[in-house]
Design a protein around this motif. Structure first.
Motif, short mmCIF file in Angstrom:
data_model
loop_
_atom_site.label_atom_id
_atom_site.label_comp_id
_atom_site.label_asym_id
_atom_site.label_seq_id
_atom_site.Cartn_x
_atom_site.Cartn_y
_atom_site.Cartn_z
N ASP A 73 -2.54 12.11 -48.39
CA ASP A 73 -2.38 10.97 -49.30
C ASP A 73 -1.65 9.82 -48.61
OD1 ASP A 73 -3.54 12.19 -51.62
OD2 ASP A 73 -1.73 13.41 -51.81
N ALA A 74 -0.79 10.16 -47.66
CA ALA A 74 -0.03 9.13 -46.93
C ALA A 74 0.51 9.76 -45.65
CB ALA A 74 1.11 8.58 -47.78
N VAL A 75 0.88 8.91 -44.72
CA VAL A 75 1.38 9.37 -43.42
C VAL A 75 2.75 8.75 -43.15
CG1 VAL A 75 0.91 9.46 -40.93
CG2 VAL A 75 -1.00 9.54 -42.56
N LEU A 76 3.69 9.57 -42.70
CA LEU A 76 5.01 9.09 -42.27
C LEU A 76 5.04 9.11 -40.75
CD1 LEU A 76 7.39 11.34 -44.46
CD2 LEU A 76 6.57 9.04 -44.99
N LEU A 77 5.41 7.99 -40.14
CA LEU A 77 5.52 7.94 -38.69
C LEU A 77 6.94 7.53 -38.32
CD1 LEU A 77 2.19 6.13 -37.68
CD2 LEU A 77 2.65 8.59 -37.76
N ALA A 78 7.64 8.43 -37.62
CA ALA A 78 9.02 8.16 -37.19
C ALA A 78 9.01 7.89 -35.69
CB ALA A 78 9.91 9.35 -37.51
N THR A 79 9.41 6.71 -35.30
CA THR A 79 9.41 6.43 -33.86
C THR A 79 10.80 6.09 -33.36
OG1 THR A 79 8.42 5.15 -32.06
CG2 THR A 79 8.84 3.94 -34.10
N PRO A 80 11.17 6.67 -32.22
CA PRO A 80 12.36 6.17 -31.53
C PRO A 80 12.04 4.80 -30.94
CG PRO A 80 11.54 8.19 -30.47
CD PRO A 80 10.50 7.73 -31.45
N GLU A 81 13.06 4.08 -30.58
CA GLU A 81 12.83 2.83 -29.84
C GLU A 81 13.13 3.10 -28.38
OE1 GLU A 81 13.57 -1.10 -31.62
OE2 GLU A 81 15.08 -1.30 -30.03
N THR A 113 6.47 3.67 -42.00
CA THR A 113 7.12 3.87 -40.70
C THR A 113 8.63 3.91 -40.87
OG1 THR A 113 7.37 1.53 -40.08
CG2 THR A 113 5.23 2.57 -39.59
N LEU A 114 9.26 4.63 -39.96
CA LEU A 114 10.73 4.73 -39.96
C LEU A 114 11.17 5.02 -38.52
CD1 LEU A 114 11.81 8.26 -40.90
CD2 LEU A 114 9.51 7.58 -41.53
N GLY A 115 12.46 4.96 -38.31
CA GLY A 115 12.94 5.26 -36.96
C GLY A 115 14.45 5.36 -36.95
N ALA A 116 14.94 6.13 -35.97
CA ALA A 116 16.37 6.39 -35.85
C ALA A 116 16.82 6.07 -34.43
CB ALA A 116 16.67 7.86 -36.16
N THR A 117 17.96 5.43 -34.32
CA THR A 117 18.49 5.09 -33.01
C THR A 117 20.01 5.10 -33.02
OG1 THR A 117 18.65 3.34 -31.34
CG2 THR A 117 18.33 2.61 -33.58
N GLY A 118 20.56 5.32 -31.85
CA GLY A 118 22.00 5.15 -31.72
C GLY A 118 22.37 3.69 -31.60
N GLY A 119 21.40 2.86 -31.28
CA GLY A 119 21.63 1.43 -31.05
C GLY A 119 21.73 0.64 -32.34
N VAL A 120 21.95 -0.67 -32.19
CA VAL A 120 22.25 -1.49 -33.37
C VAL A 120 21.02 -2.09 -34.05
CG1 VAL A 120 24.62 -2.09 -32.72
CG2 VAL A 120 22.72 -3.48 -31.87
N VAL A 121 19.86 -2.14 -33.37
CA VAL A 121 18.72 -2.80 -34.01
C VAL A 121 17.86 -1.84 -34.81
CG1 VAL A 121 18.62 -4.76 -32.41
CG2 VAL A 121 17.28 -2.72 -31.93
N GLU A 146 11.85 -1.11 -45.98
CA GLU A 146 11.97 -0.87 -44.55
C GLU A 146 12.96 0.27 -44.33
OE1 GLU A 146 12.95 -5.11 -43.75
OE2 GLU A 146 11.32 -4.95 -42.28
N PHE A 147 12.80 0.98 -43.21
CA PHE A 147 13.67 2.14 -42.95
C PHE A 147 14.12 2.11 -41.50
CE2 PHE A 147 14.86 6.23 -44.98
CZ PHE A 147 15.59 6.75 -43.93
N TYR A 148 15.31 1.55 -41.28
CA TYR A 148 15.88 1.46 -39.94
C TYR A 148 17.19 2.24 -39.94
CZ TYR A 148 12.80 -2.64 -39.96
OH TYR A 148 11.72 -3.48 -40.08
N MET A 149 17.32 3.20 -39.05
CA MET A 149 18.57 3.97 -39.02
C MET A 149 19.30 3.76 -37.70
SD MET A 149 19.19 7.84 -40.03
CE MET A 149 20.10 8.72 -38.83
N SER A 150 20.57 3.35 -37.79
CA SER A 150 21.43 3.18 -36.61
C SER A 150 22.55 4.22 -36.67
CB SER A 150 22.06 1.79 -36.60
OG SER A 150 21.05 0.82 -36.56
N GLY A 151 23.25 4.39 -35.56
CA GLY A 151 24.42 5.27 -35.55
C GLY A 151 24.08 6.71 -35.84
#
Ligand SMILES: Cc1cc2nc3c(=O)[nH]c(=O)nc-3n(C[C@H](O)[C@H](O)[C@H](O)COP(=O)(O)O)c2cc1C
Length: 186
Positions: A73-81, A113-121, A146-151
């Motif tokens: 029904d839908a797709v979740l794509l999690a990408t690192p930067e 789309t979503l993504g997780a990073t230790g960085g600030v952007v 939007e789904f941006y995760m830092s720290g």
């Protein structure tokens, strides 16, 4: 049987990936929703680097990925930067599933789309590039929320379980938005 069937792909292949851990949190919270949203995380480790010679004898396991996307029904794509764009694993997955020409399962597919990073952007630049490719493939890319995760490191415990309450709320909001988007197509 779940009312909503989602598939998910992480663009990080490493064992301790925060992106993969986030997808597990989506799966756990989706299963707990009253409407039961099932999130199946697909493995892409087996994909070699894509080249066009594969099209003549397209592998069955890569076709299996396309079939799962088609049926979802839908797709979740999690990408690192990685270096201000999506990871090579995520781009490789997009390239594999876009071919052979004319067989891509993406047209009209709801994608979050979503993504997780230790960085600030917060993977904003990686996701912008990912969305660009998905739009080219005619996917129904969700612009909001939007789904941006830092720290990253502060938001999971040592076993990779999400502990951050704000992120959990954001996941619930994202799942509700995806559900509404699916409902609008039914
Ligand atoms: C090759 C490489 C490039 C990276 N480039 C960026 C970057 O451009 N922006 C950023 O925020 N983090 C960058 N990082 C840090 C990643 O965001 C961090 O390692 C993150 O945890 C990777 O996701 P994962 O935990 O799902 O593997 C980079 C890491 C690597 C290994």
């Amino acid at each position: 049987m779940a009312n909503y069937n989602l598939v998910a792909v992480s663009g990080s292949l490493r064992k301790g990936s925060f992106d993969t851990a986030l997808l597990h949190a989506f799966a756990a919270q989706g299963a707990a929703m009253p409407e039961s949203m099932n999130v199946e995380i697909l493995d892409i480790d087996f994909l070699p680097v894509y080249n066009q010679d594969f099209d003549a004898n397209y592998p069955a396991d890569a076709q299996g990925l396309k079939d799962k996307i088609k049926a979802a029904d839908a797709v979740l794509l999690a990408t690192p930067e990685y270096n201000r764009t999506m990871s090579s694993a995520m781009k490789n997955f997009i390239d594999w599933t876009s071919r052979p020409y004319g067989t891509a399962p993406w047209s009209g597919k709801i994608v979050f789309t979503l993504g997780a990073t230790g960085g600030v952007v917060g993977t904003a630049l990686a996701q912008a590039d990912l969305k660009k490719s998905l739009l080219f493939l005619d996917a129904a890319v969700m612009g909001q929320p939007e789904f941006y995760m830092s720290g990253n490191a502060q938001k999971f415990d040592a076993e990779g379980n999400l502990t951050d309450e704000d992120t959990k709320k954001h996941i619930d909001g994202a799942l509700a938005a995806i559900k509404a988007r699916i409902d609008a197509t039914r």
